[in-house]
Enzyme design. Structure first.
Site, short mmCIF file in Angstrom:
data_model
loop_
_atom_site.label_atom_id
_atom_site.label_comp_id
_atom_site.label_asym_id
_atom_site.label_seq_id
_atom_site.Cartn_x
_atom_site.Cartn_y
_atom_site.Cartn_z
N CYS A 181 -37.59 -92.25 -0.16
CA CYS A 181 -37.47 -93.72 -0.67
C CYS A 181 -36.94 -93.75 -2.18
CB CYS A 181 -38.82 -94.17 -0.44
SG CYS A 181 -39.51 -93.60 1.19
N GLU B 211 -41.32 -85.95 0.98
CA GLU B 211 -42.03 -85.18 2.03
C GLU B 211 -43.02 -84.15 1.64
OE1 GLU B 211 -41.60 -86.72 4.79
OE2 GLU B 211 -39.91 -87.87 4.56
#
Length: 662
Positions: free
Chosen positions: A2, A81
């Protein structure tokens, strides 16, 4: 994967002003997260956080950010992540009890619960993953910014007047009211030297990249933002030193352990709630990653490569042969030179700050191809730095062994002589040598190699000097950049002394180079290149070689398990030969290159000439126009191949023009 941004300040008058500002800043990161855009503000505290989401895990609203912890004490935005977050959840549940309420399955929620339970430093040390994090403590009024161990995910921060701004890229900074930070001459010097702006610098004054493996904390006191902490939660040096205390003696045992560890890393990084694939260039690193992925997967892995019409630069046939052997679902994107060149005007926007590794172009092209089919792609990056893949690791130490016998003043004279020999004379000498040698032992581009060596001989006083000269283009940037403070050392001129290397157990010259690359080049060139190219196409990339356990293991291998003669990555090849025949792998290493040099003399000449026009450069006041024009004329005439030097200048000039027009 993101994009995040935000600010901390007491300067805004009302809530609506704060909201409109953060929304405007966030909108500049839509390419990093097109699935969702949200923000959170607290006018009383002066904090605003914006987020653009690329949904990979937990696709429901339970993964929405900015996200609050269960107690509402923490608010977080998180790009990246956490591959071991399920294991962390188990530990959290054990400590908090089975009554602990999980709202969804996102790693963001896991992170927040961990921060509440263990605190910032301990949580970051537990995490295996890639990340950039902003965390607001509503109780203590503390803003924490954190970045992963290797700098896979970008995080900029710095002061604009009396406001602290942060973000995944620099684009949101320019949307903040009053942004007028000047270009850093020191950063420009580093760009022209290394082809990238190295951490912790950015192209702007007072704006920095948070260093990898670090977190910083800020508060507002007396209406002023103050930094209260800047701490390392992980040390590259300590990890290497500890690993080298228990080096392997058996190649067979080392190979088995590495293969098992890679399988664990790749399996954890294949977690995804959306389609996933891999880049496949046909080289050792990407082929090994794909081979293990295919063994783990119960269906054909989606693989991607880019092909070029010019056979000299096209390696897609090698990737295709490997894909056919492994049985992957392979996609090739063939592009024309015209299509490749059409990307060049977009580079200043894609890379956000000047960046001059020309392999940025094919990296963007292959990311574009992959993004049409998947949202996540694994790559083979970091294999060279960890396992001895670059040519400089082979012949650099060998060259220094011969050079150090010759006194420095004689080396300087030799360098000047090599520079004075005309290109045509070197070419005739090359033809003569090749006449007496067999075709498989012939040499090529002797004129270019002699010029590079000659220009570097005038600066080299040690092995460390040799390393930095090999990774540098413009050797003397003090005379090139106008207004550079010569009293201040230009990063990263922080050479380690022999004592420092000895304390790290790095007495092997090749290992010292690999360490330096892991600390600088890997983070600020390779990982930056892939992140910006992929995220410009809304594609998440993952790097299995940078799993912390794989990294630690890689430094337990003695150099002869990595480099044998002029063949690097020996231990990786040992694993790869189990999956792919040798004849598909063993060939000379080539880069992800393009004929930029010839294009600058041909179809790109007009574009480059306009950016390098002497009066224009003189009026801008950043660079010595005479040196630039001399390099340009040498290149046009064919006297020298100044491609790399000119490309760094062109990327700065193109970026500068884009800033004026934005």
């Amino acid at each position: 994967m993101c994009g995040l941004t935000g600010y901390l300040t007491k300067s805004f008058a009302d809530e609506s002003e704060m909201q409109s500002t953060i929304d405007c800043m966030s909108s500049k990161l839509i390419h990093r997260g097109p699935d969702d855009q949200h923000s959170w503000i607290n006018p009383d505290s002066g904090i605003a956080m914006g987020f653009c989401r690329l949904a990979i895990l937990e696709l429901s609203d339970a993964g929405k950010q900015p996200m609050k912890s269960n107690s509402a004490r923490f608010v977080m935005t998180f790009n990246g992540e956490i591959y071991n977050h399920n294991e962390l959840r188990i530990e959290i549940t054990k400590e908090c009890g089975n009554d602990f309420l999980w709202k969804g399955s996102s790693d963001s929620e896991t992170l927040l619960a961990a921060f509440e339970l263990w605190g910032v430093k301990k949580t970051l040390q537990f995490c295996s993953g890639m990340f950039a994090i902003s965390l607001w403590d509503t109780s203590e009024k503390i803003l924490t910014l954190a970045r992963d161990r290797f700098g896979e995910k970008p995080l900029y921060y710095g002061m604009v007047d009396d406001a602290l701004i942060f973000g995944s890229e620099l684009k949101p900074f320019k949307e903040f009211p009053g942004f007028k930070n000047k270009i850093s001459r020191k950063s420009l010097s580093a760009l022209l030297k290394y082809n990238y702006v190295p951490s912790p610098l950015s192209i702007y004054q007072d704006i920095f990249k948070l260093e990898s493996g670090t977190f910083a904390q800020f508060i507002i006191k007396n209406d002023m933002v103050q930094q209260i902490a800047y701490k390392k939660y992980w040390s590259l040096e300590k990890t290497i030193s500890l690993s080298k205390e228990s080096t392997y003696q058996s190649m067979q045992k080392a190979t088995e352990d590495l293969e098992n560890q890679l399988k664990d890393s790749i399996k954890s990084q294949m977690q995804s709630d959306v389609p996933l694939g891999a880049f496949l260039s046909g080289g050792v690193d990407s082929s090994l990653i794909v081979s293990i992925m295919q063994e783990i997967s119960d269906q054909p892995v989606k693989t991607f490569t880019v092909g070029f019409e010019d056979s000299e630069f096209d390696e897609s046939k090698f990737a295709k042969d490997i894909a056919n052997h492994l049985g992957t679902e392979h996609t090739e994107l063939f592009v024309t030179p015209e299509e490749v060149r059409s990307i060049i005007p977009r580079l200043p926007y894609i890379y956000d700050e000047p960046f001059a590794d020309s392999s940025q172009i094919p990296t963007y092209i292959v990311s574009t191809a992959a993004s049409k089919h998947v949202k996540v792609a694994l790559s083979g990056d970091a294999g060279d730095e960890l396992f001895g893949g670059y040519n400089r690791y082979f012949w650099g130490p060998s060259l220094w062994k011969k050079l150090k016998i010759v006194p420095f003043h004689l080396r300087k004279l030799l360098g000047k002589f090599m520079l004075s020999v005309p290109k045509l004379a070197w070419q005739k000498f090359e033809n003569l040598i090749n006449f007496f040698l067999s075709s498989d032992k012939g040499i090529s581009r002797l004129d270019e190699k002699s010029f590079k060596i000659g220009s570097r001989l005038q600066w080299i006083k040690s092995l460390d000097d040799l390393y930095f000269s090999l990774v540098s283009e413009w050797q003397d940037t003090f005379s090139l950049v106008i207004g550079l403070d010569k009293k201040k050392e230009v990063f990263p001129k922080n050479f380690l002394t022999l004592t420092d290397f000895t304390s790290l157990n790095l007495e092997e010259p090749s290992e010292r180079m690999m360490y330096q690359d892991s600390k600088t080049y890997l983070q600020d060139d390779i990982l930056c290149k892939v992140d910006r190219a992929a995220m410009a196409t809304s594609l998440e990339t993952r790097v299995p070689f940078l799993d912390p356990s794989v990294f630690k293991l890689s430094w337990r291998f003695p150099i002869n398990m990595k480099i044998q003669g002029t063949m690097g990555k020996s231990i990786l090849r040992n694993i790869l030969y189990k999956y792919i025949p040798r004849n598909l792998i063993d060939r000379p290493k080539t880069g992800f290159g393009l004929p930029i040099g010839s294009w600058l003399r041909g179809p790109l000449r007009s574009w480059a000439g306009a950016l390098l026009e002497p009066q224009r450069i003189k009026n801008e006041g950043y660079l010595n126009f005479k040196q630039i024009d001399n390099a340009w004329q040498e290149h046009l005439s064919g006297k020298r191949d100044n491609t790399s030097k000119l490309w760094s200048v062109l990327m700065f000039q193109a970026w500068l023009e884009a800033q004026r027009n934005s």
